[in-house]
Scaffold this motif. Structure first.
Motif, PDB file in Angstrom:
ATOM      1  N   ASP A  94      35.421  84.719  71.492  1.00  0.00           N
ATOM      2  CA  ASP A  94      36.561  83.897  71.036  1.00  0.00           C
ATOM      3  C   ASP A  94      36.180  82.740  70.160  1.00  0.00           C
ATOM      4  O   ASP A  94      37.135  81.788  70.356  1.00  0.00           O
ATOM      5  CB  ASP A  94      37.190  83.785  72.369  1.00  0.00           C
ATOM      6  CG  ASP A  94      37.823  84.969  72.865  1.00  0.00           C
ATOM      7  OD1 ASP A  94      38.181  85.958  72.217  1.00  0.00           O
ATOM      8  OD2 ASP A  94      38.168  84.923  74.028  1.00  0.00           O
ATOM      9  N   TYR A  95      35.044  82.585  69.788  1.00  0.00           N
ATOM     10  CA  TYR A  95      34.651  81.258  69.017  1.00  0.00           C
ATOM     11  C   TYR A  95      34.530  81.783  67.570  1.00  0.00           C
ATOM     12  O   TYR A  95      33.919  82.876  67.351  1.00  0.00           O
ATOM     13  CB  TYR A  95      33.474  80.821  69.499  1.00  0.00           C
ATOM     14  CG  TYR A  95      33.615  80.084  70.853  1.00  0.00           C
ATOM     15  CD1 TYR A  95      34.207  79.034  71.207  1.00  0.00           C
ATOM     16  CD2 TYR A  95      32.886  80.637  71.917  1.00  0.00           C
ATOM     17  CE1 TYR A  95      34.498  78.337  72.356  1.00  0.00           C
ATOM     18  CE2 TYR A  95      33.333  80.109  73.267  1.00  0.00           C
ATOM     19  CZ  TYR A  95      33.834  79.039  73.462  1.00  0.00           C
ATOM     20  OH  TYR A  95      34.235  78.465  74.682  1.00  0.00           O
ATOM     21  N   MET A  96      34.638  80.995  66.479  1.00  0.00           N
ATOM     22  CA  MET A  96      34.851  81.300  65.230  1.00  0.00           C
ATOM     23  C   MET A  96      33.253  80.412  64.885  1.00  0.00           C
ATOM     24  O   MET A  96      33.121  79.565  65.140  1.00  0.00           O
ATOM     25  CB  MET A  96      35.575  80.452  64.299  1.00  0.00           C
ATOM     26  CG  MET A  96      37.026  81.364  64.333  1.00  0.00           C
ATOM     27  SD  MET A  96      37.113  83.075  63.881  1.00  0.00           S
ATOM     28  CE  MET A  96      36.518  83.030  62.118  1.00  0.00           C
ATOM     29  N   TYR A  97      32.468  81.288  64.023  1.00  0.00           N
ATOM     30  CA  TYR A  97      31.260  81.011  63.842  1.00  0.00           C
ATOM     31  C   TYR A  97      31.036  80.880  61.922  1.00  0.00           C
ATOM     32  O   TYR A  97      31.661  81.814  61.510  1.00  0.00           O
ATOM     33  CB  TYR A  97      30.050  81.583  64.246  1.00  0.00           C
ATOM     34  CG  TYR A  97      29.887  81.428  65.612  1.00  0.00           C
ATOM     35  CD1 TYR A  97      29.125  80.419  66.174  1.00  0.00           C
ATOM     36  CD2 TYR A  97      30.529  82.287  66.667  1.00  0.00           C
ATOM     37  CE1 TYR A  97      28.981  80.250  67.634  1.00  0.00           C
ATOM     38  CE2 TYR A  97      30.147  82.102  67.935  1.00  0.00           C
ATOM     39  CZ  TYR A  97      29.427  81.089  68.445  1.00  0.00           C
ATOM     40  OH  TYR A  97      29.310  80.941  69.764  1.00  0.00           O
ATOM     41  N   GLU A  98      30.102  79.925  61.445  1.00  0.00           N
ATOM     42  CA  GLU A  98      29.825  80.063  60.113  1.00  0.00           C
ATOM     43  C   GLU A  98      28.531  80.297  60.058  1.00  0.00           C
ATOM     44  O   GLU A  98      27.611  79.778  60.627  1.00  0.00           O
ATOM     45  CB  GLU A  98      30.354  78.603  59.441  1.00  0.00           C
ATOM     46  CG  GLU A  98      31.648  78.362  59.511  1.00  0.00           C
ATOM     47  CD  GLU A  98      31.961  77.011  58.967  1.00  0.00           C
ATOM     48  OE1 GLU A  98      31.063  76.195  58.988  1.00  0.00           O
ATOM     49  OE2 GLU A  98      33.050  76.747  58.747  1.00  0.00           O
ATOM     50  N   LEU A  99      28.130  81.090  59.152  1.00  0.00           N
ATOM     51  CA  LEU A  99      26.704  81.599  58.949  1.00  0.00           C
ATOM     52  C   LEU A  99      26.499  81.542  57.521  1.00  0.00           C
ATOM     53  O   LEU A  99      27.170  82.116  56.448  1.00  0.00           O
ATOM     54  CB  LEU A  99      26.756  83.173  59.579  1.00  0.00           C
ATOM     55  CG  LEU A  99      25.304  83.778  59.366  1.00  0.00           C
ATOM     56  CD1 LEU A  99      24.390  83.150  60.217  1.00  0.00           C
ATOM     57  CD2 LEU A  99      25.688  85.416  59.702  1.00  0.00           C
ATOM     58  N   THR A 100      25.205  80.982  57.113  1.00  0.00           N
ATOM     59  CA  THR A 100      24.559  81.061  55.879  1.00  0.00           C
ATOM     60  C   THR A 100      23.385  81.873  55.719  1.00  0.00           C
ATOM     61  O   THR A 100      22.539  81.275  56.431  1.00  0.00           O
ATOM     62  CB  THR A 100      24.477  79.499  55.286  1.00  0.00           C
ATOM     63  OG1 THR A 100      25.767  78.837  55.357  1.00  0.00           O
ATOM     64  CG2 THR A 100      24.119  79.713  53.996  1.00  0.00           C
ATOM     65  N   ILE A 101      23.355  82.933  54.977  1.00  0.00           N
ATOM     66  CA  ILE A 101      22.162  83.714  54.944  1.00  0.00           C
ATOM     67  C   ILE A 101      21.676  83.658  53.257  1.00  0.00           C
ATOM     68  O   ILE A 101      22.581  83.826  52.474  1.00  0.00           O
ATOM     69  CB  ILE A 101      22.492  85.023  54.988  1.00  0.00           C
ATOM     70  CG1 ILE A 101      22.925  85.234  56.886  1.00  0.00           C
ATOM     71  CG2 ILE A 101      21.510  85.991  54.805  1.00  0.00           C
ATOM     72  CD1 ILE A 101      22.965  86.611  57.279  1.00  0.00           C
ATOM     73  N   GLN A 102      20.332  83.653  53.247  1.00  0.00           N
ATOM     74  CA  GLN A 102      19.563  83.971  52.043  1.00  0.00           C
ATOM     75  C   GLN A 102      19.188  85.377  51.954  1.00  0.00           C
ATOM     76  O   GLN A 102      18.473  85.612  52.689  1.00  0.00           O
ATOM     77  CB  GLN A 102      18.842  82.728  51.976  1.00  0.00           C
ATOM     78  CG  GLN A 102      17.901  82.751  50.447  1.00  0.00           C
ATOM     79  CD  GLN A 102      16.796  81.704  50.481  1.00  0.00           C
ATOM     80  OE1 GLN A 102      16.273  81.504  51.591  1.00  0.00           O
ATOM     81  NE2 GLN A 102      16.748  81.224  49.163  1.00  0.00           N
ATOM     82  N   ASN A 103      19.674  86.188  50.949  1.00  0.00           N
ATOM     83  CA  ASN A 103      19.519  87.322  50.790  1.00  0.00           C
ATOM     84  C   ASN A 103      18.409  87.694  49.775  1.00  0.00           C
ATOM     85  O   ASN A 103      18.767  87.655  48.522  1.00  0.00           O
ATOM     86  CB  ASN A 103      20.590  88.181  50.492  1.00  0.00           C
ATOM     87  CG  ASN A 103      20.502  89.685  50.617  1.00  0.00           C
ATOM     88  OD1 ASN A 103      19.623  90.216  51.199  1.00  0.00           O
ATOM     89  ND2 ASN A 103      21.696  90.323  50.136  1.00  0.00           N
ATOM     90  N   CYS A 104      17.190  87.696  50.054  1.00  0.00           N
ATOM     91  CA  CYS A 104      16.268  88.232  49.251  1.00  0.00           C
ATOM     92  C   CYS A 104      16.124  89.758  49.038  1.00  0.00           C
ATOM     93  O   CYS A 104      16.598  90.542  49.488  1.00  0.00           O
ATOM     94  CB  CYS A 104      14.898  87.538  49.704  1.00  0.00           C
ATOM     95  SG  CYS A 104      14.993  85.698  49.651  1.00  0.00           S
ATOM     96  N   ASP A 105      14.921  89.998  48.294  1.00  0.00           N
ATOM     97  CA  ASP A 105      14.587  91.525  47.992  1.00  0.00           C
ATOM     98  C   ASP A 105      14.271  92.480  49.326  1.00  0.00           C
ATOM     99  O   ASP A 105      14.753  93.423  49.285  1.00  0.00           O
ATOM    100  CB  ASP A 105      13.560  91.683  46.980  1.00  0.00           C
ATOM    101  CG  ASP A 105      13.972  91.264  45.544  1.00  0.00           C
ATOM    102  OD1 ASP A 105      15.276  91.262  45.253  1.00  0.00           O
ATOM    103  OD2 ASP A 105      13.127  90.801  44.843  1.00  0.00           O
TER     104      ASP A 105
END
Length: 117
Positions: A94-105
């Protein structure tokens, strides 16, 4: 050949094809992920996920956000070299989260993970 006969042959062949298709696809984890958001999330799931030491305690929440979250392409930078960066929003307990991901090979690295305002 009359229209009803053609329709009968068509429906008969179509139903046999559906039965064969259901037989081959039953029990397999097949998915139709053709949208850009689904392809990005599937690509991230296929790679090893690296956490910085501060995010290890939140690994369950991160996995849940990756499973049910939405990629926000307006805040993402997918064409960044050498690795694209994606901003994902999702919900866990019931909590909103923000996620930043660095997508490499070969790996995906969690850069930021916090509560959404």
């Amino acid at each position: 050949m009359k229209l009803m006969q053609r329709l009968g042959y068509y429906l008969g062949g179509f139903s046999v094809g559906l039965i064969i298709l259901a037989f081959f696809l039953s029990g397999k984890k097949t998915s139709c992920s053709y949208g850009p958001e689904a392809r990005v999330l599937k690509n991230i799931h296929a790679k090893t996920l690296d956490y910085t030491p501060t995010f290890i305690k939140d690994s369950v929440a991160i996995k849940q956000v990756l499973n049910t979250g939405n990629v926000v392409f307006s805040k993402s930078n997918p064409r960044q070299t050498p690795c694209g960066t994606y901003f994902i929003e999702g919900q866990h307990n019931d909590y909103m989260y923000e996620l930043t991901i660095q997508n490499c090979d070969s790996t995906a690295t969690v850069l930021h993970f916090n509560h959404a305002p």
